[in-house]
Motif scaffolding. Sequence first.
Motif, mmCIF file in Angstrom:
data_model
loop_
_atom_site.group_PDB
_atom_site.id
_atom_site.type_symbol
_atom_site.label_atom_id
_atom_site.label_comp_id
_atom_site.label_asym_id
_atom_site.label_seq_id
_atom_site.Cartn_x
_atom_site.Cartn_y
_atom_site.Cartn_z
ATOM 1 N N LYS A 28 -38.892 -13.728 -6.190
ATOM 2 C CA LYS A 28 -37.476 -13.891 -5.888
ATOM 3 C C LYS A 28 -36.684 -12.960 -6.796
ATOM 4 O O LYS A 28 -36.849 -12.975 -8.019
ATOM 5 N N PHE A 29 -35.794 -12.190 -6.209
ATOM 6 C CA PHE A 29 -35.026 -11.204 -6.957
ATOM 7 C C PHE A 29 -33.544 -11.597 -6.944
ATOM 8 O O PHE A 29 -33.050 -12.182 -5.969
ATOM 9 N N PRO A 30 -32.824 -11.266 -8.000
ATOM 10 C CA PRO A 30 -31.393 -11.606 -8.040
ATOM 11 C C PRO A 30 -30.599 -10.769 -7.054
ATOM 12 O O PRO A 30 -31.040 -9.707 -6.588
ATOM 13 N N LYS A 31 -29.392 -11.244 -6.765
ATOM 14 C CA LYS A 31 -28.547 -10.552 -5.784
ATOM 15 C C LYS A 31 -28.037 -9.218 -6.311
ATOM 16 O O LYS A 31 -27.603 -8.362 -5.520
ATOM 17 N N GLU A 32 -28.049 -9.018 -7.643
ATOM 18 C CA GLU A 32 -27.581 -7.746 -8.202
ATOM 19 C C GLU A 32 -28.476 -6.584 -7.783
ATOM 20 O O GLU A 32 -28.035 -5.428 -7.792
ATOM 21 N N PHE A 33 -29.744 -6.878 -7.402
ATOM 22 C CA PHE A 33 -30.651 -5.793 -7.013
ATOM 23 C C PHE A 33 -30.242 -5.157 -5.680
ATOM 24 O O PHE A 33 -30.752 -4.096 -5.323
ATOM 25 N N ALA A 34 -29.330 -5.782 -4.966
ATOM 26 C CA ALA A 34 -28.903 -5.220 -3.686
ATOM 27 C C ALA A 34 -28.017 -4.000 -3.865
ATOM 28 O O ALA A 34 -27.872 -3.196 -2.937
ATOM 29 N N ARG A 35 -27.417 -3.831 -5.039
ATOM 30 C CA ARG A 35 -26.542 -2.691 -5.291
ATOM 31 C C ARG A 35 -27.354 -1.515 -5.844
ATOM 32 O O ARG A 35 -28.306 -1.683 -6.599
ATOM 33 N N HIS A 36 -26.903 -0.335 -5.443
ATOM 34 C CA HIS A 36 -27.586 0.883 -5.867
ATOM 35 C C HIS A 36 -26.975 1.372 -7.178
ATOM 36 O O HIS A 36 -25.772 1.202 -7.437
ATOM 37 N N VAL A 37 -27.806 2.006 -8.021
ATOM 38 C CA VAL A 37 -27.374 2.551 -9.314
ATOM 39 C C VAL A 37 -27.562 4.057 -9.293
ATOM 40 O O VAL A 37 -28.660 4.558 -8.969
ATOM 41 N N ASP A 38 -26.479 4.786 -9.655
ATOM 42 C CA ASP A 38 -26.537 6.232 -9.805
ATOM 43 C C ASP A 38 -26.791 6.538 -11.285
ATOM 44 O O ASP A 38 -25.897 6.417 -12.123
ATOM 45 N N VAL A 39 -28.012 6.919 -11.592
ATOM 46 C CA VAL A 39 -28.396 7.123 -12.993
ATOM 47 C C VAL A 39 -27.642 8.281 -13.622
ATOM 48 O O VAL A 39 -27.453 8.324 -14.840
ATOM 49 N N SER A 40 -27.197 9.231 -12.846
ATOM 50 C CA SER A 40 -26.487 10.388 -13.398
ATOM 51 C C SER A 40 -25.161 9.995 -14.046
ATOM 52 O O SER A 40 -24.614 10.773 -14.836
ATOM 53 N N ARG A 41 -24.650 8.839 -13.733
ATOM 54 C CA ARG A 41 -23.376 8.376 -14.294
ATOM 55 C C ARG A 41 -23.583 7.419 -15.468
ATOM 56 O O ARG A 41 -22.630 6.796 -15.929
ATOM 57 N N VAL A 42 -24.800 7.309 -15.956
ATOM 58 C CA VAL A 42 -25.138 6.376 -17.042
ATOM 59 C C VAL A 42 -25.643 7.168 -18.234
ATOM 60 O O VAL A 42 -26.393 8.145 -18.072
ATOM 61 N N GLN A 43 -25.216 6.755 -19.422
ATOM 62 C CA GLN A 43 -25.728 7.355 -20.656
ATOM 63 C C GLN A 43 -27.083 6.716 -20.979
ATOM 64 O O GLN A 43 -27.157 5.597 -21.490
ATOM 65 N N LEU A 44 -28.141 7.452 -20.674
ATOM 66 C CA LEU A 44 -29.481 6.907 -20.858
ATOM 67 C C LEU A 44 -29.864 6.768 -22.335
ATOM 68 O O LEU A 44 -30.723 5.943 -22.670
ATOM 69 N N ASP A 45 -29.230 7.550 -23.201
ATOM 70 C CA ASP A 45 -29.540 7.423 -24.629
ATOM 71 C C ASP A 45 -29.123 6.052 -25.159
ATOM 72 O O ASP A 45 -29.875 5.407 -25.903
ATOM 73 N N ARG A 46 -27.950 5.611 -24.752
ATOM 74 C CA ARG A 46 -27.508 4.271 -25.153
ATOM 75 C C ARG A 46 -28.379 3.197 -24.509
ATOM 76 O O ARG A 46 -28.722 2.189 -25.147
ATOM 77 N N MET A 47 -28.747 3.410 -23.263
ATOM 78 C CA MET A 47 -29.608 2.443 -22.587
ATOM 79 C C MET A 47 -30.989 2.389 -23.239
ATOM 80 O O MET A 47 -31.588 1.309 -23.361
ATOM 81 N N GLU A 48 -31.499 3.513 -23.692
ATOM 82 C CA GLU A 48 -32.818 3.519 -24.324
ATOM 83 C C GLU A 48 -32.785 2.729 -25.638
ATOM 84 O O GLU A 48 -33.739 2.011 -25.948
ATOM 85 N N ARG A 49 -31.725 2.868 -26.395
ATOM 86 C CA ARG A 49 -31.614 2.082 -27.634
ATOM 87 C C ARG A 49 -31.577 0.596 -27.328
ATOM 88 O O ARG A 49 -32.200 -0.222 -28.024
ATOM 89 N N TRP A 50 -30.830 0.235 -26.279
ATOM 90 C CA TRP A 50 -30.797 -1.192 -25.909
ATOM 91 C C TRP A 50 -32.166 -1.671 -25.435
ATOM 92 O O TRP A 50 -32.588 -2.784 -25.781
ATOM 93 N N VAL A 51 -32.883 -0.869 -24.634
ATOM 94 C CA VAL A 51 -34.220 -1.246 -24.161
ATOM 95 C C VAL A 51 -35.161 -1.445 -25.341
ATOM 96 O O VAL A 51 -35.941 -2.411 -25.373
ATOM 97 N N HIS A 52 -35.100 -0.563 -26.314
ATOM 98 C CA HIS A 52 -35.970 -0.679 -27.494
ATOM 99 C C HIS A 52 -35.699 -1.981 -28.241
ATOM 100 O O HIS A 52 -36.639 -2.705 -28.621
ATOM 101 N N GLN A 53 -34.429 -2.308 -28.472
ATOM 102 C CA GLN A 53 -34.084 -3.533 -29.198
ATOM 103 C C GLN A 53 -34.441 -4.778 -28.382
ATOM 104 O O GLN A 53 -34.964 -5.753 -28.924
#
Length: 245
Positions: A28-53
């Motif tokens: 079962k997946f949450p309803k948020e998975f229905a929306r698409h994400v454009d990775v080019s508009r996201v700062q992956l460096d900040r996301m990587e730090r959050w993923v690590h923590q």
Amino acid sequence: MSAGLRGTTTAGDGRFADKESRMMKRSKFPKEFARHVDVSRVQLDRMERWVHQRLEQLLGEEDEVLTAYVRTMLEQEELDPKKMQIQLSGFLEEKAAPFMKEMWKLLLSAQDNEAGVPQQWLDEDEDRRRKEREEAEKLIEAMRKKQEEDRRIREERESMKARAHRRERDRADERTRRRDRVGGDRRRRSPSPRRRSRSDRSRSRSPKRRPSRWSRDASPSPVRRRGERGSPTYDPYDRMQHSRT
């Protein structure tokens, strides 16, 4: 010999190909998975730090390999959150679903923000800066109060010194006025002979001075009759002799 060996791949084996589809159907997946994400508009460096923590919190230890694996999945052109959750379930097991849901929400918020950062992080940064400003203001206020207290204490000490100096000066002025008043009274009235100085007493005497004891002894004695008491020729033995006769 080698021609007799045969192998298969996960793509060619139907068992492995159908396993992922069966897990996606059962999960079962949450309803948020229905929306698409454009990775080019996201700062992956900040996301990587959050993923690590976040992975360190879930696993209880650092896992650089898993962090790099998640970063690789995020760098893909098309992101499939359902497939990412199935792939991470081999590492995180039952923790994969909450991790993916939390990360996907952050990605959706980041792409909607011009800074490419989730609004939650911006709010946290703003709160942190506000707390830092409040702490700095408190520190400045404490320093200002300390300076005012030091200045008040210094002014009180200077005021006390000034009052003490003023009292001492007033006392000195009062002593000077009393001395001048007493001196003026003495000049207005003639001092008694006992209060006169020796030089004043000597000037007030007559030119004829009283002879000293030695001078009195050296002066001629008054004329007395012969045999009279006090005369130089007085001889008590003669009188006794005379009285016997």
